[in-house]
Design a protein around this motif. Structure first.
Motif, PDB file in Angstrom:
ATOM      1  N   MET A  25       0.822  -1.216   0.000  1.00 34.82           N
ATOM      2  CA  MET A  25       0.000   0.000   0.000  1.00 34.82           C
ATOM      3  C   MET A  25       0.852   1.262   0.000  1.00 34.82           C
ATOM      4  SD  MET A  25      -2.820  -0.729   2.893  1.00 34.82           S
ATOM      5  CE  MET A  25      -3.841  -2.176   2.866  1.00 34.82           C
ATOM      6  N   LEU A  26       2.081   1.141   0.511  1.00 33.18           N
ATOM      7  CA  LEU A  26       2.909   2.320   0.735  1.00 33.18           C
ATOM      8  C   LEU A  26       3.022   3.194  -0.520  1.00 33.18           C
ATOM      9  CD1 LEU A  26       4.201   3.329   3.254  1.00 33.18           C
ATOM     10  CD2 LEU A  26       6.346   2.280   2.566  1.00 33.18           C
ATOM     11  N   LEU A 289       1.874   7.294  -8.256  1.00 32.34           N
ATOM     12  CA  LEU A 289       0.731   6.365  -8.185  1.00 32.34           C
ATOM     13  C   LEU A 289       0.920   5.219  -9.172  1.00 32.34           C
ATOM     14  CD1 LEU A 289      -2.501   8.484  -7.890  1.00 32.34           C
ATOM     15  CD2 LEU A 289      -1.550   6.855  -6.280  1.00 32.34           C
ATOM     16  N   LEU A 290       1.445   5.556 -10.337  1.00 35.80           N
ATOM     17  CA  LEU A 290       1.699   4.530 -11.350  1.00 35.80           C
ATOM     18  C   LEU A 290       2.682   3.502 -10.791  1.00 35.80           C
ATOM     19  CD1 LEU A 290       1.190   3.916 -14.418  1.00 35.80           C
ATOM     20  CD2 LEU A 290       3.388   4.993 -14.812  1.00 35.80           C
ATOM     21  N   VAL A 291       3.751   4.032 -10.163  1.00 39.39           N
ATOM     22  CA  VAL A 291       4.755   3.151  -9.577  1.00 39.39           C
ATOM     23  C   VAL A 291       4.104   2.285  -8.493  1.00 39.39           C
ATOM     24  CG1 VAL A 291       6.930   3.082  -8.312  1.00 39.39           C
ATOM     25  CG2 VAL A 291       6.589   4.782 -10.104  1.00 39.39           C
ATOM     26  N   GLY A 292       3.264   2.919  -7.659  1.00 42.60           N
ATOM     27  CA  GLY A 292       2.551   2.169  -6.622  1.00 42.60           C
ATOM     28  C   GLY A 292       1.689   1.077  -7.224  1.00 42.60           C
ATOM     29  N   GLY A 293       1.027   1.393  -8.329  1.00 43.25           N
ATOM     30  CA  GLY A 293       0.169   0.417  -8.992  1.00 43.25           C
ATOM     31  C   GLY A 293       0.962  -0.778  -9.493  1.00 43.25           C
ATOM     32  N   ILE A 294       2.142  -0.508 -10.019  1.00 40.90           N
ATOM     33  CA  ILE A 294       2.993  -1.605 -10.495  1.00 40.90           C
ATOM     34  C   ILE A 294       3.397  -2.486  -9.312  1.00 40.90           C
ATOM     35  CG2 ILE A 294       5.213  -2.142 -11.567  1.00 40.90           C
ATOM     36  CD1 ILE A 294       4.800   0.456 -13.233  1.00 40.90           C
ATOM     37  N   ILE A 330     -10.763  -8.108  -6.117  1.00 43.25           N
ATOM     38  CA  ILE A 330     -11.199  -7.375  -4.925  1.00 43.25           C
ATOM     39  C   ILE A 330     -10.032  -7.212  -3.957  1.00 43.25           C
ATOM     40  CG2 ILE A 330     -12.675  -7.522  -2.882  1.00 43.25           C
ATOM     41  CD1 ILE A 330     -14.864  -8.569  -4.658  1.00 43.25           C
ATOM     42  N   GLU A 331      -9.186  -8.244  -3.867  1.00 43.60           N
ATOM     43  CA  GLU A 331      -8.016  -8.094  -2.988  1.00 43.60           C
ATOM     44  C   GLU A 331      -7.144  -6.931  -3.436  1.00 43.60           C
ATOM     45  OE1 GLU A 331      -5.600 -11.455  -1.943  1.00 43.60           O
ATOM     46  OE2 GLU A 331      -7.394 -12.702  -1.714  1.00 43.60           O
ATOM     47  N   ALA A 332      -6.907  -6.850  -4.762  1.00 38.29           N
ATOM     48  CA  ALA A 332      -6.082  -5.745  -5.272  1.00 38.29           C
ATOM     49  C   ALA A 332      -6.753  -4.413  -4.984  1.00 38.29           C
ATOM     50  CB  ALA A 332      -5.851  -5.914  -6.768  1.00 38.29           C
ATOM     51  N   MET A 333      -8.090  -4.366  -5.152  1.00 30.16           N
ATOM     52  CA  MET A 333      -8.801  -3.113  -4.912  1.00 30.16           C
ATOM     53  C   MET A 333      -8.771  -2.723  -3.442  1.00 30.16           C
ATOM     54  SD  MET A 333     -12.029  -3.411  -7.482  1.00 30.16           S
ATOM     55  CE  MET A 333     -12.798  -1.889  -6.923  1.00 30.16           C
ATOM     56  N   ILE A 334      -8.882  -3.742  -2.561  1.00 29.98           N
ATOM     57  CA  ILE A 334      -8.839  -3.426  -1.128  1.00 29.98           C
ATOM     58  C   ILE A 334      -7.490  -2.797  -0.789  1.00 29.98           C
ATOM     59  CG2 ILE A 334      -8.668  -4.484   1.163  1.00 29.98           C
ATOM     60  CD1 ILE A 334     -10.937  -6.316   0.342  1.00 29.98           C
ATOM     61  N   LEU A 335      -6.425  -3.373  -1.339  1.00 30.09           N
ATOM     62  CA  LEU A 335      -5.091  -2.797  -1.099  1.00 30.09           C
ATOM     63  C   LEU A 335      -5.036  -1.342  -1.532  1.00 30.09           C
ATOM     64  CD1 LEU A 335      -2.660  -5.623  -2.279  1.00 30.09           C
ATOM     65  CD2 LEU A 335      -2.947  -4.772   0.042  1.00 30.09           C
ATOM     66  N   THR A 336      -5.513  -1.069  -2.758  1.00 27.84           N
ATOM     67  CA  THR A 336      -5.357   0.299  -3.257  1.00 27.84           C
ATOM     68  C   THR A 336      -6.354   1.249  -2.597  1.00 27.84           C
ATOM     69  OG1 THR A 336      -6.788  -0.166  -5.137  1.00 27.84           O
ATOM     70  CG2 THR A 336      -4.427  -0.419  -5.476  1.00 27.84           C
ATOM     71  N   ILE A 337      -7.559   0.769  -2.287  1.00 23.71           N
ATOM     72  CA  ILE A 337      -8.544   1.686  -1.671  1.00 23.71           C
ATOM     73  C   ILE A 337      -8.119   2.030  -0.251  1.00 23.71           C
ATOM     74  CG2 ILE A 337     -10.911   1.937  -0.865  1.00 23.71           C
ATOM     75  CD1 ILE A 337     -11.796   0.390  -3.344  1.00 23.71           C
ATOM     76  N   ILE A 338      -7.706   1.013   0.521  1.00 23.36           N
ATOM     77  CA  ILE A 338      -7.249   1.326   1.883  1.00 23.36           C
ATOM     78  C   ILE A 338      -6.031   2.238   1.807  1.00 23.36           C
ATOM     79  CG2 ILE A 338      -6.264   0.371   4.005  1.00 23.36           C
ATOM     80  CD1 ILE A 338      -8.015  -2.020   3.688  1.00 23.36           C
ATOM     81  N   GLY A 339      -5.108   1.922   0.878  1.00 27.07           N
ATOM     82  CA  GLY A 339      -3.950   2.794   0.680  1.00 27.07           C
ATOM     83  C   GLY A 339      -4.392   4.207   0.342  1.00 27.07           C
ATOM     84  N   GLY A 340      -5.410   4.318  -0.515  1.00 25.57           N
ATOM     85  CA  GLY A 340      -5.917   5.630  -0.898  1.00 25.57           C
ATOM     86  C   GLY A 340      -6.489   6.388   0.287  1.00 25.57           C
TER      87      GLY A 340
END
Lengths: 403, 235
Positions: A25-26, A289-294, A330-340
């Motif tokens: 998430m960082l 954010l792009l780097v985070g997404g990768i 959903i797991e990937a989305m949970i990571l990015t949404i909580i990170g967000g």
């Protein structure tokens, strides 16, 4: 399998690997918090600037020569023009303005000077620009007629010269062209630049308001750089500008020499520049954010490999490809949404920190929050699709055999 | 219940073709308890995967409950695995992070059954295999025999047409193995159809019919006259 079950099971697996999830998430946290921080400070400055401009008055116009270097003596603005402008029914007050540069004002230590701008105006200036008086008064018509050597200074300058701000009746020494002139302080105002100016006292020159005739005498000129005009109805600002231009052109018998600008116009320009600036820095932050997404994609691929057997088991129990795909997505989305969400929190705190340094209130708008939440879930989807598809397409027999 | 006609499975292994099953015919009726035997490489595991709808045949026909399986798409196969087949694996294949109860609930999650009914039915299934005291334990807190019983409860919970067991006693000591066979016999007594792959004759002796594979073909198919009986009742 319904969505609630998928979300529950995704939460379970995200939280069963807390350290890894946090590190993943960082990248998102840093990206989102920079975007939030920058936009909140940017919007906060816009609000602050608008506030400063409101003080100047939105129903104010300035009239000046379009290009002073090409103007002939016939085109020059004169004191007689004041009467012409006053004749317009919309106009409530007019002041001529002459700003004298290259002036120095003597500070407490007689050897130290601060550069200053001497603003020559008449008594109507106070109706046009809302000056915030702490002590004393503004110019009156006798001061202007007599070209009295009086000045209105701001509290910051007063403290620099005298160490305190109630300095009515004190003398200040203004040096123009190597000659020192004493002026009597008749009024002290709050620094109109607000808290911005106090951040850079050395870069921003002090401003002194004086009778225009007195300033003209110091510089040996009778030039008027512009007129500041207050009008009644700010919705008629455009018509009035045109009409005033026509009236001046008729009197000076010229064309296309004068330029009328409204305060709202300059505000728009500054806001636009600030907006571009904010957008550009946000774009740079967006790259993180792009780097985070990768990073999210990378970890999701590792997760899929690690959990190959689990995927095989789930498939043998009747999970369809789409059930597996949704679970990992959903797991990937949970990571990015909580990170967000964490990023929004940190970004807001960062904005508060920078805002308190700049003496502005950062502004986090609901639109920006909704956009960043949408953005982070989009990142989850975009960077989660490939790993999720990879998981969904695993052959159940191979997956069950995987050690 | 199961009808298999001229079933062939060919694997492409580099430039070689390996025939894992060669024109196999097999019928299993309801309430049978069949063991499939044979040395490794004989095709018994391939047979098991195809019966379990995890794999497709290259040619031939396979009917399960009069439905032709050979032509079904992935999603339809998943549905059949979910509703008509209960798997019991040698290595249990429980999800380590879920409790026994949650593991048993899993097939019902994919069947779209509501939470309340899932829990009730999973409890009943665990009670049936004698694990009502252990429902909130995770697999690593259970013994091998207990894990396999959770797996059996999970296999039974959607009331499948057929129970498929792949070396179910392979990872167990002989006492636990016997327990598991006892459970299978009791289930069969109650009407369950069971097909079990094993390479141990002692385990096959508990079943009622033994089908032996070699080199992708059935070489013998015999009824067991007096199936071995476990000494105790397990259910």
């Amino acid at each position: 399998m319904n969505l609630i079950e998928s979300v529950k099971s995704a939460f379970r697996s995200v939280f069963s690997n807390k350290m890894r999830s946090f590190l993943t998430m960082l990248g998102i946290i840093i990206g989102i918090s920079s975007v939030i921080m920058i936009t909140s400070v940017g919007q906060g400055s816009q609000v602050a600037l608008t506030g400063e401009f409101d003080k100047l008055g939105v129903n104010m116009l300035t009239i000046s020569l379009k290009d002073p270097s090409k103007a002939t003596s016939r085109d020059q603005l004169t004191m007689e023009d004041i009467e012409i402008i006053k004749n317009h029914p919309q106009v409530t007050s007019v002041t001529p303005l002459y700003q004298g540069g290259n002036a120095q004002i003597q500070l407490r230590n007689p050897k130290e000077y601060r550069s200053s701008i001497l603003i020559g105006v008449n008594e109507s200036y106070k109706d046009i620009s809302a000056l915030d008086f702490l002590y004393g008064r503004f110019l009156i018509d006798t001061d202007v007629k007599m070209k009295s050597k009086v000045a209105i200074i701001d509290d910051g300058l007063a403290k620099e010269i005298f160490g305190y701000d109630d300095v009515i009746g004190q003398q200040v020494y203004v040096q123009v062209k190597q000659v020192k002139h004493p002026f009597t302080v008749i009024g002290v105002i709050k620094n109109p630049m607000g808290d911005f100016a106090s951040l850079f006292p050395d870069q921003i020159p002090a401003m002194l308001y004086m009778p225009i005739g007195a300033v003209h005498d110091l510089y040996g000129t009778n030039q008027i750089q512009n007129f500041a005009v207050a009008i009644q109805d700010k919705d008629r600002i455009n018509d009035t500008s045109l009409e005033l231009t026509k009236m001046l052109e008729k009197k000076h018998r010229n064309e296309n020499q004068y330029y009328v600008q409204s305060a709202t116009e300059s505000l728009d320009v500054i806001n636009k520049v600030l907006g571009y600036f904010t957008a550009f820095i946000s774009f740079v932050a967006g790259i993180s954010l792009l780097v985070g997404g990768i990073g999210v994609m990378n970890i999701m691929l590792v997760t899929v490999t690690e959990r190959t057997r689990e995927i095989g088991i789930r498939k043998s129990l009747g999970a369809k490809n789409k059930d597996i795909r949704i679970q990992f997505l959903i797991e990937a989305m949970i990571l990015t949404i909580i990170g967000g969400l964490i990023g929004i929190g940190f970004g807001y705190l960062g904005g508060l920190g920078i805002g308190s340094l700049m003496k502005i209130t950062p502004k986090v708008s609901l639109v920006v929050v909704l956009l960043t939440v949408t953005l982070s879930s989009m990142i989850g989807i975009i960077f989660g699709v490939y790993p999720a598809n990879k998981a969904a397409k695993l052959d159940p027999i191979e997956a069950l055999r995987y050690e | 219940m199961i009808t298999i006609k001229k079933l062939t499975k060919v694997y492409q292994n580099g430039q070689f073709q390996v025939e894992a099953l060669r024109s196999v015919n097999l019928t299993v009726e309801a309430k049978e308890f069949v063991s499939i035997m044979g040395p490794s490489g004989s095709g018994k595991s391939t047979m098991m995967n195809i019966i379990g709808c995890l794999d497709r045949s290259t040619s031939g026909e396979y009917y399960l409950d009069e439905v032709s399986i050979s032509s079904l798409k992935d999603d339809a196969l998943a549905d059949i695995r979910n509703k008509k087949i209960g798997f019991v694996f040698q290595s249990f294949n429980l999800l380590p992070k879920l409790t026994a109860l949650e593991n048993v609930e899993l097939p019902m999650v994919y069947a779209g059954i509501g939470a309340k009914e899932r829990k009730d039915r999973a409890m009943d299934a665990l009670k049936k295999v004698g694990l009502e005291e252990r429902v909130y334990h995770k697999p690593n807190e259970l013994s091998g025999g207990q894990r396999q019983r959770v797996a059996i409860a999970r296999a039974l919970v959607n009331e499948p047409s057929i129970l498929l067991a792949d070396e179910p006693t392979g990872n167990l000591d002989s006492r636990s193995g016997e327990e598991i066979m006892g459970i299978f016999q009791d289930l069969n007594q109650e009407g369950a159809t069971i097909v079990m792959v094993t390479h141990e004759p002692e385990i096959a002796a508990y079943t009622k019919r033994i089908v032996t594979f070699r080199d992708g073909e059935i070489i013998s198919d015999e009824l067991v006259e007096n199936p071995l009986s476990t000494r105790r009742n397990f259910l």
